[in-house]
Design an enzyme around this catalytic site. Sequence first.
Site, PDB file in Angstrom:
ATOM      1  N   GLY A 176       0.829  -1.194   0.000  1.00 52.58           N
ATOM      2  CA  GLY A 176       0.000   0.000   0.000  1.00 52.58           C
ATOM      3  C   GLY A 176       0.863   1.243   0.000  1.00 52.58           C
ATOM      4  CG  ASP A 177      -0.518   4.607   2.252  1.00 53.22           C
ATOM      5  OD1 ASP A 177      -0.547   3.584   2.960  1.00 53.22           O
ATOM      6  OD2 ASP A 177      -1.214   5.613   2.477  1.00 53.22           O
ATOM      7  CD  GLU A 178       1.273   0.328   6.518  1.00 54.54           C
ATOM      8  OE1 GLU A 178       1.663  -0.851   6.349  1.00 54.54           O
ATOM      9  OE2 GLU A 178       0.574   0.671   7.486  1.00 54.54           O
TER      10      GLU A 178
END
Length: 207
Positions: free
Chosen positions: A166-168
Amino acid sequence: DHGHVEGRPLADVLGPAIDDTAWSTVAEAGVWRGEIDYLRPDGQRCWLRMTLSTVGTDRDKGDAVVGVFSDITPLRAQEIRLQQMAYYDALTRLPNRSLLADRIQQALARSRRTGTGLAVCLLDLDRFKPVNDEHGHADGDRVLIEVGARLHRLVRDNDTVARLGGDEFVLLLPDLHHPDECDGVLARVQEALATPIVLADGTAVQL
């Protein structure tokens, strides 16, 4: 005599790719088997699986060495692809969760051995979801790739930038001698991510 390939001495054809240890093993044991990284005359790099063996017992000239090899470049390429799939994020080419875990273990062991500190920093892009929702996944991917590249550019050679999914993203910062070193990195991260990212249609987004 180090043998011949196509009528030419092995040392001339494959010389730089075959190290002294291989020749020593052949001289002592009569045979050496291994893999070599070979740069062909046309500039292409390939991998060869090779066996070097001594033949003959000419007391005046000494034993000759014969090399038998096969090109395993496609096999090596497949191994590299599998490694990339197992340990690297397909989108950003950054280390993934599995490789990050391995590097954390190594960093912990080095920290105990040297007495230095380490930091593990989790980065979450709060404004990433609107980019995906408003501009689509292609532009979302573009943002993630750019974020990964910016993070990679600002860390040290022995640091790790990984993407969990994801956006991690995660920063692993080993060999720290003072907490201020981590603060400095995080300040540079904030500065790097404060610069807007330009999407394919020219829209600038702020994370």
